[in-house]
Design a protein around this motif. Structure first.
Motif, PDB file in Angstrom:
ATOM      1  N   LEU A  94     -57.280 -17.702 -50.676  1.00 34.57           N
ATOM      2  CA  LEU A  94     -57.461 -18.937 -51.140  1.00 34.57           C
ATOM      3  C   LEU A  94     -58.470 -19.734 -50.292  1.00 34.57           C
ATOM      4  O   LEU A  94     -59.010 -19.241 -49.043  1.00 34.57           O
ATOM      5  N   ASP A  95     -59.112 -21.047 -50.634  1.00 33.14           N
ATOM      6  CA  ASP A  95     -60.064 -21.795 -49.554  1.00 33.14           C
ATOM      7  C   ASP A  95     -58.971 -22.562 -48.755  1.00 33.14           C
ATOM      8  O   ASP A  95     -57.991 -22.526 -48.534  1.00 33.14           O
ATOM      9  N   GLY A  96     -59.865 -23.382 -48.023  1.00 32.47           N
ATOM     10  CA  GLY A  96     -59.101 -24.432 -47.140  1.00 32.47           C
ATOM     11  C   GLY A  96     -58.303 -25.433 -47.596  1.00 32.47           C
ATOM     12  O   GLY A  96     -58.835 -25.819 -48.614  1.00 32.47           O
ATOM     13  N   MET A  97     -57.648 -26.043 -46.552  1.00 32.92           N
ATOM     14  CA  MET A  97     -56.918 -27.411 -47.363  1.00 32.92           C
ATOM     15  C   MET A  97     -58.016 -28.385 -47.345  1.00 32.92           C
ATOM     16  O   MET A  97     -58.897 -28.627 -46.399  1.00 32.92           O
ATOM     17  N   PRO A  98     -57.786 -29.360 -48.063  1.00 33.76           N
ATOM     18  CA  PRO A  98     -58.437 -30.627 -48.179  1.00 33.76           C
ATOM     19  C   PRO A  98     -58.567 -31.390 -46.734  1.00 33.76           C
ATOM     20  O   PRO A  98     -57.362 -31.702 -46.201  1.00 33.76           O
ATOM     21  N   GLN A 103     -54.625 -34.317 -41.769  1.00 37.92           N
ATOM     22  CA  GLN A 103     -54.667 -35.370 -40.820  1.00 37.92           C
ATOM     23  C   GLN A 103     -53.298 -35.836 -40.345  1.00 37.92           C
ATOM     24  O   GLN A 103     -53.271 -36.392 -39.026  1.00 37.92           O
ATOM     25  N   THR A 104     -52.250 -35.433 -40.735  1.00 40.57           N
ATOM     26  CA  THR A 104     -51.040 -35.856 -40.520  1.00 40.57           C
ATOM     27  C   THR A 104     -49.866 -34.725 -40.559  1.00 40.57           C
ATOM     28  O   THR A 104     -50.162 -34.082 -41.583  1.00 40.57           O
ATOM     29  N   PRO A 105     -48.712 -34.721 -39.941  1.00 39.08           N
ATOM     30  CA  PRO A 105     -47.724 -33.874 -40.498  1.00 39.08           C
ATOM     31  C   PRO A 105     -47.294 -33.879 -41.841  1.00 39.08           C
ATOM     32  O   PRO A 105     -47.197 -32.856 -42.524  1.00 39.08           O
ATOM     33  N   ASN A 106     -47.257 -35.128 -42.442  1.00 40.42           N
ATOM     34  CA  ASN A 106     -46.970 -35.440 -44.063  1.00 40.42           C
ATOM     35  C   ASN A 106     -47.874 -34.722 -44.796  1.00 40.42           C
ATOM     36  O   ASN A 106     -47.741 -34.117 -45.798  1.00 40.42           O
ATOM     37  N   GLY A 107     -48.921 -34.714 -44.554  1.00 44.02           N
ATOM     38  CA  GLY A 107     -50.257 -34.302 -45.273  1.00 44.02           C
ATOM     39  C   GLY A 107     -50.078 -32.322 -45.262  1.00 44.02           C
ATOM     40  O   GLY A 107     -50.253 -31.954 -46.303  1.00 44.02           O
ATOM     41  N   PHE A 108     -49.721 -32.075 -44.298  1.00 46.34           N
ATOM     42  CA  PHE A 108     -49.565 -30.631 -44.101  1.00 46.34           C
ATOM     43  C   PHE A 108     -48.347 -30.181 -44.653  1.00 46.34           C
ATOM     44  O   PHE A 108     -48.385 -29.305 -45.364  1.00 46.34           O
ATOM     45  N   LYS A 109     -47.283 -31.091 -44.860  1.00 41.59           N
ATOM     46  CA  LYS A 109     -45.887 -30.694 -45.701  1.00 41.59           C
ATOM     47  C   LYS A 109     -46.350 -30.996 -46.991  1.00 41.59           C
ATOM     48  O   LYS A 109     -45.924 -29.929 -47.842  1.00 41.59           O
ATOM     49  N   GLY A 110     -47.269 -31.790 -47.351  1.00 42.70           N
ATOM     50  CA  GLY A 110     -47.543 -31.815 -48.942  1.00 42.70           C
ATOM     51  C   GLY A 110     -48.390 -30.652 -49.318  1.00 42.70           C
ATOM     52  O   GLY A 110     -48.173 -30.305 -50.298  1.00 42.70           O
ATOM     53  N   TYR A 111     -49.332 -30.289 -48.387  1.00 43.19           N
ATOM     54  CA  TYR A 111     -50.067 -29.164 -48.896  1.00 43.19           C
ATOM     55  C   TYR A 111     -49.218 -27.757 -48.833  1.00 43.19           C
ATOM     56  O   TYR A 111     -49.326 -27.056 -49.617  1.00 43.19           O
ATOM     57  N   PHE A 141     -49.149 -32.032 -33.331  1.00 43.62           N
ATOM     58  CA  PHE A 141     -48.548 -33.628 -33.565  1.00 43.62           C
ATOM     59  C   PHE A 141     -47.469 -33.623 -32.588  1.00 43.62           C
ATOM     60  O   PHE A 141     -47.188 -35.014 -32.758  1.00 43.62           O
ATOM     61  N   GLY A 142     -47.333 -32.890 -31.856  1.00 46.67           N
ATOM     62  CA  GLY A 142     -45.951 -33.046 -30.866  1.00 46.67           C
ATOM     63  C   GLY A 142     -45.359 -31.626 -30.609  1.00 46.67           C
ATOM     64  O   GLY A 142     -45.743 -30.823 -31.100  1.00 46.67           O
ATOM     65  N   PRO A 143     -44.127 -31.819 -29.993  1.00 45.68           N
ATOM     66  CA  PRO A 143     -43.413 -30.349 -29.493  1.00 45.68           C
ATOM     67  C   PRO A 143     -43.068 -29.870 -30.803  1.00 45.68           C
ATOM     68  O   PRO A 143     -42.420 -30.369 -31.670  1.00 45.68           O
ATOM     69  N   ASP A 144     -43.617 -28.635 -31.165  1.00 46.46           N
ATOM     70  CA  ASP A 144     -43.041 -27.832 -32.210  1.00 46.46           C
ATOM     71  C   ASP A 144     -43.536 -28.350 -33.520  1.00 46.46           C
ATOM     72  O   ASP A 144     -42.963 -28.132 -34.462  1.00 46.46           O
ATOM     73  N   SER A 145     -44.762 -29.092 -33.464  1.00 48.27           N
ATOM     74  CA  SER A 145     -45.142 -29.732 -34.872  1.00 48.27           C
ATOM     75  C   SER A 145     -46.823 -29.513 -35.093  1.00 48.27           C
ATOM     76  O   SER A 145     -47.435 -30.431 -35.240  1.00 48.27           O
ATOM     77  N   ARG A 146     -47.143 -28.263 -34.835  1.00 50.52           N
ATOM     78  CA  ARG A 146     -48.632 -28.044 -35.139  1.00 50.52           C
ATOM     79  C   ARG A 146     -48.604 -27.874 -36.525  1.00 50.52           C
ATOM     80  O   ARG A 146     -47.737 -27.542 -37.373  1.00 50.52           O
ATOM     81  N   GLY A 147     -50.018 -28.147 -37.100  1.00 44.98           N
ATOM     82  CA  GLY A 147     -50.247 -27.889 -38.509  1.00 44.98           C
ATOM     83  C   GLY A 147     -49.760 -26.436 -39.075  1.00 44.98           C
ATOM     84  O   GLY A 147     -49.254 -26.524 -40.246  1.00 44.98           O
TER      85      GLY A 147
END
Length: 263
Positions: A94-98, A103-111, A141-147
């Motif tokens: 795959l290519d990289g994520m947009p 930018q945000t935890p929710n963005g990573f979750k969506g991807y 993004f905080g404790p145990d919350s890296r992308g």
């Protein structure tokens, strides 16, 4: 010995037409490489590319998939399957994520949700999908919350694999021989190049780094190779994003040093 492959992006300056592609592939095979990661050039068909690979004795280790395009189009999904079939591979990379989703935890979750759905489709078709990350996915993004943790934890290991890269693991501030262990059971190949430091030119805080051939930088290759073997890495894929000198000399240096180091 493990398989050593080459990401042909390294030789992109030498792949401007069919003749250059063929000559570059011949040189890669002559060095000793067994496989390549290559996208089908716009001026070729996948059938033409496969014929060239066969003639020089190389195999394609994967077929390329652009996630957002393929996720939204059955035609594009079918095109990736066709390319994989012709190339004779069961691996989809795959290519990289947009950028806007990173930018945000929710963005990573969506991807992650997109990867999971797409990975399931490929799995049901008989293929395995691998996401190639860089350094930006290690944003904290905080404790145990890296992308990267979100992508790992919110995707099914059966559907979504990962392709680590020891340069980007280092660029992200980790010791590659340690952070590689996060991908045990979810990676079969990884990108290799060295992480070098250039001579100081500016402020003390400005540390210019550079891509370098394997063995020409500061990475812990004994530790990296030991960990890679322990977590099941089967293929070491040379990818030098930028070369200060001759690209063919650089990939020869990397190949020879990987063999010297026991790969």
């Amino acid at each position: 010995m493990a398989i050593i492959g080459l990401q042909m992006y390294t030789l992109r300056k030498h792949m401007n037409d069919k003749e250059e592609v063929f000559e570059s592939l011949k040189k890669v095979a002559a060095i000793g490489y067994q496989q390549v990661q290559i996208s089908v050039p716009a001026f070729m068909t996948v059938e033409e590319l496969k014929a060239m690979l066969d003639e020089v004795g190389l195999k394609a280790d994967s077929a390329m998939c652009y996630v957002m395009k393929v996720n939204e189009s059955q035609e594009e999904f079918d095109k990736v399957i066709h390319q994989a079939e012709v190339l004779g591979t069961k691996t989809i990379r795959l290519d990289g994520m947009p950028k806007d989703m990173a930018q945000t935890p929710n963005g990573f979750k969506g991807y992650a949700a997109i990867l999971d759905r797409l990975g399931r489709r490929f799995h049901e078709a008989g293929y395995t999908m691998y996401y190639h990350f860089h350094a930006f996915e290690w944003i904290n993004f905080g404790p145990d919350s890296r992308g990267i943790d979100i992508l790992l934890n919110e995707t099914n290991p059966e559907y979504v694999g990962f392709q680590p890269d020891v340069f980007w693991l280092t660029s992200a501030g980790t010791e590659a021989s340690v952070s590689l262990r996060k991908f045990e059971g979810r990676a079969k190949y990884m990108h290799v190049k060295d992480y070098a430091v250039k001579a100081r030119t500016g402020k003390l805080e400005d540390i210019p780094n550079a891509f370098a051939s394997v063995g020409y930088g500061n990475l812990n290759w004994p530790g990296i190779i030991k960990t890679a073997n322990e977590i099941g890495i089967e293929q070491f894929v040379v990818e030098q994003d930028q070369c200060d000198g001759d690209e063919f000399e650089a990939i020869t240096e990397s190949y020879n040093n990987l063999r010297k180091f026991g790969v």
